[in-house]
Motif scaffolding. Sequence first.
Motif, PDB file in Angstrom:
ATOM      1  N   VAL A  62      -6.267  15.543 -10.048  1.00  0.00           N
ATOM      2  CA  VAL A  62      -6.209  14.281 -10.678  1.00  0.00           C
ATOM      3  C   VAL A  62      -5.899  13.955  -8.773  1.00  0.00           C
ATOM      4  O   VAL A  62      -5.049  14.218  -8.329  1.00  0.00           O
ATOM      5  N   GLU A  63      -7.169  12.972  -8.756  1.00  0.00           N
ATOM      6  CA  GLU A  63      -6.386  11.848  -7.549  1.00  0.00           C
ATOM      7  C   GLU A  63      -6.755  10.815  -7.527  1.00  0.00           C
ATOM      8  O   GLU A  63      -6.824  10.536  -8.222  1.00  0.00           O
ATOM      9  N   PRO A  64      -5.756   9.982  -6.236  1.00  0.00           N
ATOM     10  CA  PRO A  64      -6.514   8.925  -6.583  1.00  0.00           C
ATOM     11  C   PRO A  64      -8.070   8.276  -5.855  1.00  0.00           C
ATOM     12  O   PRO A  64      -8.124   8.716  -5.433  1.00  0.00           O
ATOM     13  N   CYS A  65      -7.697   6.995  -6.628  1.00  0.00           N
ATOM     14  CA  CYS A  65      -9.366   6.814  -6.357  1.00  0.00           C
ATOM     15  C   CYS A  65      -9.441   6.128  -4.842  1.00  0.00           C
ATOM     16  O   CYS A  65      -8.652   5.136  -4.741  1.00  0.00           O
ATOM     17  N   GLN A  66     -10.409   6.439  -4.446  1.00  0.00           N
ATOM     18  CA  GLN A  66     -10.542   5.869  -2.804  1.00  0.00           C
ATOM     19  C   GLN A  66     -10.539   4.509  -3.439  1.00  0.00           C
ATOM     20  O   GLN A  66     -10.449   3.095  -2.249  1.00  0.00           O
ATOM     21  N   GLU A  67     -12.317   4.270  -3.985  1.00  0.00           N
ATOM     22  CA  GLU A  67     -12.174   2.251  -4.311  1.00  0.00           C
ATOM     23  C   GLU A  67     -11.065   1.224  -5.262  1.00  0.00           C
ATOM     24  O   GLU A  67     -11.041   0.621  -4.924  1.00  0.00           O
ATOM     25  N   ASP A  68     -10.009   1.483  -5.944  1.00  0.00           N
ATOM     26  CA  ASP A  68      -9.115   1.121  -6.034  1.00  0.00           C
ATOM     27  C   ASP A  68      -8.175   2.201  -6.661  1.00  0.00           C
ATOM     28  O   ASP A  68      -7.903   2.804  -7.297  1.00  0.00           O
ATOM     29  N   SER A  69      -6.583   1.740  -5.399  1.00  0.00           N
ATOM     30  CA  SER A  69      -5.402   1.835  -5.634  1.00  0.00           C
ATOM     31  C   SER A  69      -4.420   2.289  -7.240  1.00  0.00           C
ATOM     32  O   SER A  69      -3.622   2.637  -6.632  1.00  0.00           O
ATOM     33  N   THR A  70      -4.683   1.333  -7.480  1.00  0.00           N
ATOM     34  CA  THR A  70      -4.329   1.553  -8.520  1.00  0.00           C
ATOM     35  C   THR A  70      -4.839   2.182  -9.950  1.00  0.00           C
ATOM     36  O   THR A  70      -4.057   2.351 -11.176  1.00  0.00           O
ATOM     37  N   ALA A 103       6.822  12.418  -8.405  1.00  0.00           N
ATOM     38  CA  ALA A 103       5.985  12.207  -7.485  1.00  0.00           C
ATOM     39  C   ALA A 103       4.789  12.024  -7.095  1.00  0.00           C
ATOM     40  O   ALA A 103       4.421  11.790  -5.728  1.00  0.00           O
ATOM     41  N   VAL A 104       4.243  11.874  -8.448  1.00  0.00           N
ATOM     42  CA  VAL A 104       2.733  12.115  -7.820  1.00  0.00           C
ATOM     43  C   VAL A 104       2.607   9.916  -7.684  1.00  0.00           C
ATOM     44  O   VAL A 104       2.604   9.461  -8.517  1.00  0.00           O
ATOM     45  N   MET A 105       1.665   9.619  -6.525  1.00  0.00           N
ATOM     46  CA  MET A 105       2.122   8.602  -5.819  1.00  0.00           C
ATOM     47  C   MET A 105       0.199   8.553  -6.008  1.00  0.00           C
ATOM     48  O   MET A 105      -0.666   9.469  -5.862  1.00  0.00           O
ATOM     49  N   SER A 106      -0.108   7.319  -5.153  1.00  0.00           N
ATOM     50  CA  SER A 106      -1.716   7.220  -4.664  1.00  0.00           C
ATOM     51  C   SER A 106      -1.953   7.113  -3.526  1.00  0.00           C
ATOM     52  O   SER A 106      -0.657   7.450  -2.919  1.00  0.00           O
ATOM     53  N   ALA A 107      -2.542   7.081  -2.507  1.00  0.00           N
ATOM     54  CA  ALA A 107      -2.507   7.016  -1.160  1.00  0.00           C
ATOM     55  C   ALA A 107      -2.263   5.963  -0.321  1.00  0.00           C
ATOM     56  O   ALA A 107      -1.350   6.115   0.267  1.00  0.00           O
ATOM     57  N   ASP A 108      -1.576   5.123  -1.370  1.00  0.00           N
ATOM     58  CA  ASP A 108      -0.865   3.415  -0.039  1.00  0.00           C
ATOM     59  C   ASP A 108       0.154   4.165  -1.044  1.00  0.00           C
ATOM     60  O   ASP A 108       1.026   2.897  -0.065  1.00  0.00           O
ATOM     61  N   GLY A 109       0.747   5.065  -1.102  1.00  0.00           N
ATOM     62  CA  GLY A 109       2.031   5.377  -2.005  1.00  0.00           C
ATOM     63  C   GLY A 109       3.081   4.334  -3.180  1.00  0.00           C
ATOM     64  O   GLY A 109       4.358   4.559  -3.407  1.00  0.00           O
TER      65      GLY A 109
END
Length: 164
Positions: A62-70, A103-109
Amino acid sequence: MAARRILQVSARAFVSPVAGGSSAARSGGNPVTIFSPSPSTKLTPEFRSRLAQTCAWESVVVEPCQEDSTVSQFSFFMPSGEEVSFCAHAAIGACSFLANETAVMSADGSPLMQHSNHNEHVVTFIAAQERHKKYNALVRGREAELFMECEHYESACDKYGSTL
């Protein structure tokens, strides 16, 4: 090189209460391992495959999507390390994990889920190999309902002898 931070969680999807047992007692279910690297940790395809090979069952990264931080990006793997396009029980396990892991956050926090109310969460994700499709799961506590669109082609059924 900076150390990689990857949270590993083992879970079971599709778990049923034990008859006559306490509400906390659970049995059965499909095991799944969920890997959740910190947002600053970038994993190569080879490293994801090696993570999957440490499991005796299917896994999901599970990783943040680079194209869409939502939305989250899910990469599904067999124990052999082979990446597959989709694994429903791994997706459900990962959505439940995201909805219950603060605690799981996207790349933008920002959190990788939307709150529809204090007991329900909507988790939106894409499958790494099918980036054009977005999936939604409604999670209530530890239960998840996955919403998917499927296309049915009659020609595909004909080869299995369908008489419809």
